[in-house]
Design an enzyme around this catalytic site. Structure first.
Site, PDB file in Angstrom:
ATOM      1  N   ALA A   1       0.833  -1.206   0.000  1.00 38.75           N
ATOM      2  CA  ALA A   1       0.000   0.000   0.000  1.00 38.75           C
ATOM      3  C   ALA A   1       0.867   1.254   0.000  1.00 38.75           C
ATOM      4  CB  ALA A   1      -0.945  -0.003   1.198  1.00 38.75           C
ATOM      5  N   ASP A   2       1.920   1.244   0.812  1.00 40.26           N
ATOM      6  CA  ASP A   2       2.853   2.368   0.834  1.00 40.26           C
ATOM      7  C   ASP A   2       3.570   2.519  -0.498  1.00 40.26           C
ATOM      8  OD1 ASP A   2       2.751   3.727   3.316  1.00 40.26           O
ATOM      9  OD2 ASP A   2       3.760   2.068   4.305  1.00 40.26           O
ATOM     10  N   LEU A   3       4.092   1.419  -1.004  1.00 41.07           N
ATOM     11  CA  LEU A   3       4.944   1.485  -2.187  1.00 41.07           C
ATOM     12  C   LEU A   3       4.163   1.885  -3.440  1.00 41.07           C
ATOM     13  CD1 LEU A   3       7.105  -1.666  -1.422  1.00 41.07           C
ATOM     14  CD2 LEU A   3       7.853   0.718  -1.337  1.00 41.07           C
TER      15      LEU A   3
ATOM     16  N   GLY B   1       3.299   5.455  -3.225  1.00 45.94           N
ATOM     17  CA  GLY B   1       4.465   6.258  -3.581  1.00 45.94           C
ATOM     18  C   GLY B   1       4.640   6.360  -5.086  1.00 45.94           C
TER      19      GLY B   1
END
Length: 408
Positions: free
Chosen positions: A180-182, A185
């Site tokens: 989810a973060d990557l 980003g």
């Protein structure tokens, strides 16, 4: 007298595509730092703004190499670290001056925090109408859940991703990396570049808003399509695909392999590699839909066949007839991959305390104006004086006073 041959000049190295773009990176942990790193790899001048004496949260996360956190170093190359106290009026004033001279501001504070600091988009754009301002948050700036904070695990769960990850008889499972973060980003970097492109026409910047929940929900694609079309709830299937068989993991004699047979042509070739031509004409398996219908019979049968030989033997046979297949590799095997090394995806960078840092390289290949992972992750505050001098023209005495007043 013989003439000297002219010395051939080395061709000038092409400028990276984002050369000349200045980015203020106020983010921490993963989604924002990953986005800023991608911009830095492509030539942007990234100034990472960190809290003095503390820095990015991930600077404290073990393990450490030469006193520096490997987690931090994995997503913060290509940046210059400036320490700044945003709780001090002088610190806020410096950030405003930097934003006025920058192309991009990137932040991932909880929604509303930048406005409370007097650093929201509406404030910063008045001094710099060309500013591209990117805000990453867990749930976005509108909607009934806008005030919630979002971490990767929480968003993986609330986006439906974990509901379809894992085996049918087991609990929901998160993806093995912070997806989810990557991916958020990546979306942020994409949005920023799109806004910079639009600016070439409009001559004005704009706000880019990235909600991690929006990004992850968008990845449901055909799973959401299944629900919208039928009203049926997609379920956890382990390694099985809902619409393609065989398209999953199989156990060979010595290890696991993946197999992707997405059409009848590949199924015919797969049966040839398995030395089972009878399966091609078997009325249970002779169309894509029938193979899905009879999955419970076909998959165990294929596992029985694959169990008779080692992975390497099967991969040779499948590759020879053009059937997509591969072995399941460990992270260690991937990090030592000769193929990735040959493609420049395993990069070693010099570092002031860790001596040498190994990082994964740039996956986006521009053949005329390539990016590169060539600047090591910074020490905390390593470039504070340099940034204040080169960007804002501050004198050493003024910088010394800021340090004495705990502004930097």
């Amino acid at each position: 007298m013989a003439r000297k041959r002219p010395v051939a000049k080395k061709p000038a190295r092409p400028k990276k595509p984002l050369a000349g773009v200045r980015v203020l990176d106020l983010t921490r942990v993963l989604a924002g730092p990953f986005a800023a790193m991608m911009l830095g790899d492509m030539g942007a001048h990234v100034i990472k703004v960190e809290e003095a004496g503390k820095g990015d949260d991930t600077r404290k996360w073990p393990p450490f190499v030469g006193g520096e956190a490997s987690y931090f170093m994995s997503v913060n190359r290509g940046k210059r670290s400036l320490t700044l106290n945003l709780k001090a009026p002088a610190g806020v004033a410096i950030l405003k001056r930097l934003a006025a001279k920058s192309d991009v501001v990137l932040e991932n504070f909880r929604t509303g925090t930048m406005e409370k600091l007097g650093l929201g988009y509406d404030t910063l754009r008045r001094a710099n109408p060309r500013l591209v301002y990117c805000a990453i948050s867990g749930f976005g700036e509108s909607g009934p859940e806008a005030a919630r904070g979002g971490y990767d695990l929480i968003v993986q769960g609330e986006s439906g991703l974990m509901d379809i990850t894992g085996f049918a008889d087991g609990p929901p499972v998160k993806v093995g990396t912070s997806v989810a973060d990557l991916v958020s980003g990546m979306a942020a970097a994409h949005g920023i570049v799109l806004a910079l492109l639009a600016r070439t026409r409009t001559k004005r910047g704009q706000k880019v808003e990235i909600s991690m929940l929006d990004v992850m929900a968008s990845l449901l694609t055909y799973q959401a399509g299944l629900y919208f079309a039928t009203g049926a709830r997609p379920t956890r299937r382990g390694n099985a695909h809902p619409s393609i068989v065989p398209y999953e993991v199989f156990k060979a004699a010595d290890a696991y392999l993946t197999l992707g047979v997405a059409n009848n042509g590949l199924w015919k070739q797969c049966c040839a590699a398995l030395a089972r031509p009878d399966l091609v004409t078997d009325s249970r398996f002779d169309t894509e839909a029938k193979r899905v219908e009879h999955r419970a019979v076909l998959v165990p049968l294929l596992n029985e066949i694959f169990g008779t030989r080692d992975v390497d033997e099967w991969l040779k046979r499948l590759e020879a007839v053009g059937v997509p297949a591969g072995r399941i590799k460990t992270v260690a095997e991937v990090c030592e991959s000769e193929h990735l090394k040959a493609r420049g995806m395993i990069v070693k960078l010099p570092h002031p305390t860790a001596k040498e840092v190994t990082v994964l390289g740039v996956p986006i290949r521009l053949h005329s104006t390539p990016g590169a992972a060539d600047i090591p992750p910074p020490l905390l505050g390593q470039h504070t004086d340099e940034v204040l001098t080169s960007v804002l023209g501050m004198k050493p005495a003024a910088i010394a006073r800021l340090r004495q007043d705990a502004v930097i």
